[in-house]
Scaffold this active site. Structure first.
Site, PDB file in Angstrom:
ATOM      1  N   SER A  50       0.857  -1.189   0.000  1.00  0.00           N
ATOM      2  CA  SER A  50       0.000   0.000   0.000  1.00  0.00           C
ATOM      3  C   SER A  50       0.887   1.231   0.000  1.00  0.00           C
ATOM      4  O   SER A  50       1.877   1.301   0.732  1.00  0.00           O
ATOM      5  CB  SER A  50      -0.919   0.002   1.227  1.00  0.00           C
ATOM      6  OG  SER A  50      -1.697  -1.178   1.239  1.00  0.00           O
ATOM      7  N   TYR A  81      -4.292  14.916   4.462  1.00  0.00           N
ATOM      8  CA  TYR A  81      -3.468  13.981   3.684  1.00  0.00           C
ATOM      9  C   TYR A  81      -2.633  13.119   4.643  1.00  0.00           C
ATOM     10  O   TYR A  81      -2.578  11.901   4.526  1.00  0.00           O
ATOM     11  CB  TYR A  81      -2.566  14.774   2.732  1.00  0.00           C
ATOM     12  CG  TYR A  81      -1.688  13.928   1.835  1.00  0.00           C
ATOM     13  CD1 TYR A  81      -2.201  13.349   0.675  1.00  0.00           C
ATOM     14  CD2 TYR A  81      -0.347  13.714   2.131  1.00  0.00           C
ATOM     15  CE1 TYR A  81      -1.394  12.572  -0.162  1.00  0.00           C
ATOM     16  CE2 TYR A  81       0.469  12.945   1.303  1.00  0.00           C
ATOM     17  CZ  TYR A  81      -0.064  12.380   0.157  1.00  0.00           C
ATOM     18  OH  TYR A  81       0.745  11.605  -0.669  1.00  0.00           O
TER      19      TYR A  81
HETATM   20  N1  LIG Z   1       4.351  12.021  -5.964  1.00  0.00           N
HETATM   21  C1  LIG Z   1       4.804  12.090  -4.747  1.00  0.00           C
HETATM   22  O1  LIG Z   1       5.697  12.890  -4.444  1.00  0.00           O
HETATM   23  C2  LIG Z   1       4.225  11.188  -3.684  1.00  0.00           C
HETATM   24  C3  LIG Z   1       4.864  11.136  -2.439  1.00  0.00           C
HETATM   25  C4  LIG Z   1       4.360  10.304  -1.463  1.00  0.00           C
HETATM   26  C5  LIG Z   1       3.248   9.520  -1.719  1.00  0.00           C
HETATM   27  N2  LIG Z   1       2.625   9.584  -2.925  1.00  0.00           N
HETATM   28  C6  LIG Z   1       1.451   8.729  -3.142  1.00  0.00           C
HETATM   29  O2  LIG Z   1       1.666   7.955  -4.309  1.00  0.00           O
HETATM   30  C7  LIG Z   1       0.417   7.489  -4.797  1.00  0.00           C
HETATM   31  C8  LIG Z   1       0.356   7.664  -6.303  1.00  0.00           C
HETATM   32  O3  LIG Z   1       0.309   9.047  -6.623  1.00  0.00           O
HETATM   33  P1  LIG Z   1       1.230   9.702  -7.737  1.00  0.00           P
HETATM   34  O4  LIG Z   1       2.172  10.576  -7.052  1.00  0.00           O
HETATM   35  O5  LIG Z   1       1.712   8.683  -8.670  1.00  0.00           O
HETATM   36  O6  LIG Z   1       0.158  10.675  -8.434  1.00  0.00           O
HETATM   37  P2  LIG Z   1      -0.566  10.618  -9.853  1.00  0.00           P
HETATM   38  O7  LIG Z   1      -1.644  11.647  -9.774  1.00  0.00           O
HETATM   39  O8  LIG Z   1       0.425  10.713 -10.940  1.00  0.00           O
HETATM   40  O9  LIG Z   1      -1.217   9.172  -9.874  1.00  0.00           O
HETATM   41  C9  LIG Z   1      -2.315   8.841  -9.069  1.00  0.00           C
HETATM   42  C10 LIG Z   1      -3.271   7.965  -9.866  1.00  0.00           C
HETATM   43  O10 LIG Z   1      -4.398   7.655  -9.026  1.00  0.00           O
HETATM   44  C11 LIG Z   1      -5.578   7.788  -9.812  1.00  0.00           C
HETATM   45  N3  LIG Z   1      -6.748   8.044  -8.959  1.00  0.00           N
HETATM   46  C12 LIG Z   1      -7.060   9.188  -8.294  1.00  0.00           C
HETATM   47  N4  LIG Z   1      -8.248   9.063  -7.689  1.00  0.00           N
HETATM   48  C13 LIG Z   1      -8.685   7.797  -7.955  1.00  0.00           C
HETATM   49  C14 LIG Z   1      -9.855   7.082  -7.613  1.00  0.00           C
HETATM   50  N5  LIG Z   1     -10.831   7.626  -6.852  1.00  0.00           N
HETATM   51  N6  LIG Z   1      -9.997   5.813  -8.068  1.00  0.00           N
HETATM   52  C15 LIG Z   1      -9.034   5.248  -8.857  1.00  0.00           C
HETATM   53  N7  LIG Z   1      -7.916   5.888  -9.218  1.00  0.00           N
HETATM   54  C16 LIG Z   1      -7.741   7.154  -8.772  1.00  0.00           C
HETATM   55  C17 LIG Z   1      -5.281   8.957 -10.749  1.00  0.00           C
HETATM   56  O11 LIG Z   1      -6.141   8.956 -11.876  1.00  0.00           O
HETATM   57  C18 LIG Z   1      -3.833   8.696 -11.097  1.00  0.00           C
HETATM   58  O12 LIG Z   1      -3.701   7.889 -12.255  1.00  0.00           O
HETATM   59  C19 LIG Z   1      -0.642   8.261  -4.040  1.00  0.00           C
HETATM   60  O13 LIG Z   1      -1.195   7.433  -3.028  1.00  0.00           O
HETATM   61  C20 LIG Z   1       0.136   9.404  -3.411  1.00  0.00           C
HETATM   62  O14 LIG Z   1      -0.475   9.899  -2.253  1.00  0.00           O
HETATM   63  C21 LIG Z   1       3.087  10.399  -3.905  1.00  0.00           C
END
Ligand SMILES: NC(=O)c1ccc[n+]([C@@H]2O[C@H](COP(=O)([O-])OP(=O)(O)OC[C@H]3O[C@@H](n4cnc5c(N)ncnc54)[C@H](O)[C@@H]3O)[C@@H](O)[C@H]2O)c1
Length: 282
Positions: free
Chosen positions: A140, A155
């Protein structure tokens, strides 16, 4: 899970960023991957690109914050691949904001996608992984913000929840043949700061207007800069594959925030030191 080739994975938020990085790394290791996302167009583009490399991938559209859609996506995975071994609860949104900017819609959206969907994912896919007896793994995506809290508190609350779930489940699921890892990324180069592109209608109003000047605007700009120059999500995907193969409890992407986590542990220890030697009253 030492042997990944031939297994099946279900990855949420797989059309972009970290989820796409994970889906790519797993597919390249010979895993059959069901990519799940709310954004249909991005999902079909991702599938098209991945299929150019001759991997076995399929896609399913679902809003994972809706239990009924997540259940249909699970059924579609079983219908397509027969079994599922790896669950990656990765979909997430950069929702919320600092104290003073909170709204009910923002809390509901952030907790709905980032935490409740992870809980339901485990509830639905756990038994599917258990029933075939081959074993499996659940990853996760939390965040470094699941271990230190500042900035957007809704968040952080959602991500602390994902860490708590993963830490607790690790002991419970090991005897059932399921490994559990929590991914805690730092700054990764993704679309996370454009999360508003995928707000379901029922969370309307979850993203308020941001100030264009002042300390909050400055902080948002700094985060934007860090994300736009962040770590490559493909690299994160490789780390996750390694974490699954070696059953890592925590998957970090870099050590930038380690001193902040140490400072938190020190503050917690200080709390114990303050009462050490006292006899609690019963
Ligand atoms: N990018 C960072 O710096 C960072 C850091 C720590 C944690 N995260 C976490 O990483 C994970 C992925 O995010 P990311 O950074 O790749 O962002 P991103 O926006 O590029 O990708 C997130 C994906 O989740 C999808 N999504 C959003 N809402 C949704 C829903 N209700 N149902 C199904 N899909 C949904 C979006 O369409 C997108 O394709 C997230 O949980 C985010 O909190 C990201």
């Amino acid at each position: 899970m030492k042997e990944l080739a031939g297994k099946t994975a279900f990855v949420t938020g797989a059309a972009s960023g970290i989820g796409l990085g994970i889906a790519t790394a797993l597919a390249q290791a010979g895993v059959k991957v069901m990519l799940c996302d709310i954004e249909e167009k991005a999902l079909s583009t991702a599938l098209e690109q991945l299929r150019l490399t001759n991997v076995d991938v399929e896609g399913v559209k679902a809003d994972v914050s809706l239990k009924v859609e997540l259940r249909s996506a699970a059924e579609a995975t079983i219908a397509r691949y027969g079994k599922v071994h790896i669950l990656v609860n990765n979909a997430g949104v950069g929702g919320g904001g600092p104290y003073g900017t909170w709204t009910e819609a923002a809390w509901d959206w952030t907790l709905g996608v980032n935490l409740m969907a992870v809980i339901w994912g485990i509830e639905m896919f756990g038994p599917l992984i258990e029933q075939h007896g081959d074993g499996g793994h659940i990853v996760s995506t939390a965040s470094i913000a699941g271990l230190i809290s500042s900035g957007s508190i809704p968040y952080n609350v959602s991500k602390y929840g994902v860490v708590a779930l993963s830490e607790g489940l690790r002991g419970e699921l090991a005897p059932r043949g399921i490994g559990v890892s929590v991914l805690c990324p730092g700054f990764i180069r993704t679309q996370i700061l454009n999360s508003a592109r995928n707000i379901p209608k029922r969370f309307e109003g979850a993203v308020g207007r941001m100030p264009t000047s002042g300390p909050l605007a400055e902080r948002v700009k700094q985060v934007r800069d860090r994300v736009s120059q962040g770590i490559d999500p493909t690299y994160v995907g490789e780390l996750v594959r390694e974490g699954i193969e070696n059953d890592w409890p925590y998957i970090f992407t870099d050590a930038e925030f380690e001193p902040y986590i140490e400072a938190r542990f020190a503050a917690i220890k200080k709390g114990f030191d303050q009462i050490r030697g006292r006899r609690p009253k019963h």
